[in-house]
Write an enzyme that holds these catalytic residues in place. Structure first.
Site, PDB file in Angstrom:
ATOM      1  N   GLY A 203       0.808  -1.214   0.000  1.00 50.27           N
ATOM      2  CA  GLY A 203       0.000   0.000   0.000  1.00 50.27           C
ATOM      3  C   GLY A 203       0.842   1.264   0.000  1.00 50.27           C
ATOM      4  CG  ASP A 228      -5.562 -10.691  -3.964  1.00 51.40           C
ATOM      5  OD1 ASP A 228      -6.683 -10.286  -3.616  1.00 51.40           O
ATOM      6  OD2 ASP A 228      -5.334 -11.862  -4.324  1.00 51.40           O
ATOM      7  CG  LEU A 229      -2.584  -2.836  -2.786  1.00 53.01           C
ATOM      8  CD1 LEU A 229      -2.341  -2.139  -4.120  1.00 53.01           C
ATOM      9  CD2 LEU A 229      -3.169  -1.869  -1.760  1.00 53.01           C
ATOM     10  CG  ASP A 230       1.339  -3.215  -3.311  1.00 53.51           C
ATOM     11  OD1 ASP A 230       1.526  -3.022  -4.526  1.00 53.51           O
ATOM     12  OD2 ASP A 230       1.157  -2.291  -2.495  1.00 53.51           O
ATOM     13  CD  GLN A 231      -2.192  -9.761  -0.710  1.00 48.47           C
ATOM     14  OE1 GLN A 231      -2.399 -10.975  -0.656  1.00 48.47           O
ATOM     15  NE2 GLN A 231      -3.008  -8.889  -0.145  1.00 48.47           N
TER      16      GLN A 231
END
Length: 324
Positions: A203, A228-231
């Site tokens: 994030g 999926d954010l930054d995953q």
């Protein structure tokens, strides 16, 4: 999902989730003598995505006919279907998405101008106009798709990506989250760079997160983008020491050159088909032939201690000898 190879045709289906989509598409392929080698599907926020790798070497129609049939089927189902034959991926094109930070875009342009990027940087797309002069310096079209607050128009983004026939999307510090509608259409073809050692500190304000948590080492990560954010699967990482009493600005000064370095290597690995994703983790296709630095330098391994390890004490107590 298995890795995309030069021999297999890639078919992507994206649209509103509905029953029967998979059966309709797979039946059409079966009727044309096309063998499905791998199939992966997902649904996020009501958006359906199916990616197939298929063998078209013995299909009973032409490539033009298959595309026409797929387009007709897509219209009937109310979805988008993209067909990418192996030859479509021989000369690759890059679209770079940016906001206001210039360091990664400048590094991409310099590598491209020197011939170190084996693809064409076709377009720069921003949600602010700040980096237009940099794109113009390299005679690359720039499109601002953001409103006065920087909110991007993703319909316009998708139109531009289609117009420039984009193979790889590079997020060069693009400070917006892409919706599933975009991510699903370019599965495993979007690379982002994030200013932390993911999965730590995802994030916004990652450097400040590192300072607040008191870490002694920090870093940067280039990874494939998922919903999926930054995953997404990690491609390359770089590490640096956090100076005592460091400020966010000081970490940015240390980290930004490493962001550019990690991103450039990830781009190179992708374009040269040296890396693939297996069970959520990237791997090198031929580690013995690659000099890629996916993690820390090999010199670090030699400096790491190798004792003690679990069970070593038991061996000594029983009168055995530990290996040197």
């Amino acid at each position: 999902m298995v890795a995309v190879t030069r021999e297999l045709t890639e078919i992507t289906v994206v649209g509103d989730d509905d029953t029967g989509l998979i059966a309709e598409v797979t039946s059409l392929l079966f009727e044309r003598g096309i063998n499905i080698e791998d199939l992966d599907q997902a649904v996020r926020e009501g958006v359906f995505r199916m990616t197939m790798l298929v063998d078209t070497s013995e299909m009973v129609c032409t490539e033009v006919k298959l595309r026409e049939d797929m387009a007709e089927l897509a219209e009937g189902l109310g979805v988008d279907i993209t067909v990418r034959f192996p030859k479509d991926r021989e000369t690759q094109t890059i679209a770079v998405l940016v906001t206001k930070e210039s360091h990664c875009l400048e590094a991409i342009f310099e590598a491209w101008a020197s011939g170190d990027i084996d693809a064409d940087v076709e377009v720069v797309i921003g949600n602010h106009p700040d980096l237009r002069p940099l794109a113009e310096k390299y005679d690359v079209p720039f499109h601002d798709i953001g409103d006065e607050k920087g909110t991007p128009d993703e319909d316009e983004l998708l139109d531009l990506l289609a117009e420039y026939d984009t193979d790889l999307i590079v997020l060069a510090r693009y400070m917006r989250i892409l919706s599933p509608d975009v991510v699903f259409r370019y599965e495993s073809r979007i690379i982002n760079v994030h200013p932390s050692l993911l999965p730590s500190f995802p994030g916004a304000s990652a450097y400040m997160q590192a300072i607040e948590e008191g870490v002694r080492v920090a870093g940067v990560t280039a990874h494939y983008v998922t919903t999926d954010l930054d995953q997404g699967p990690i491609i390359t990482q770089r590490v640096f020491n956090v100076p005592p009493e460091a400020t966010e600005e000081e970490l940015q000064e240390i980290g930004q050159p490493l962001e550019a370095e990690a991103l450039l290597e990830a781009i190179d690995l992708h374009l040269n088909d040296e890396v693939y994703v297996h069970r959520g983790r990237t791997r090198l296709r031929d580690p013995e032939e690659s000099d890629a630095q996916l993690g820390a330098p090999e010199e670090l391994d030699a400096r790491n201690p190798d004792r003690p390890i679990d069970g070593l004490g038991d061996i000594v107590a029983e009168g055995g000898e530990a290996d040197d």
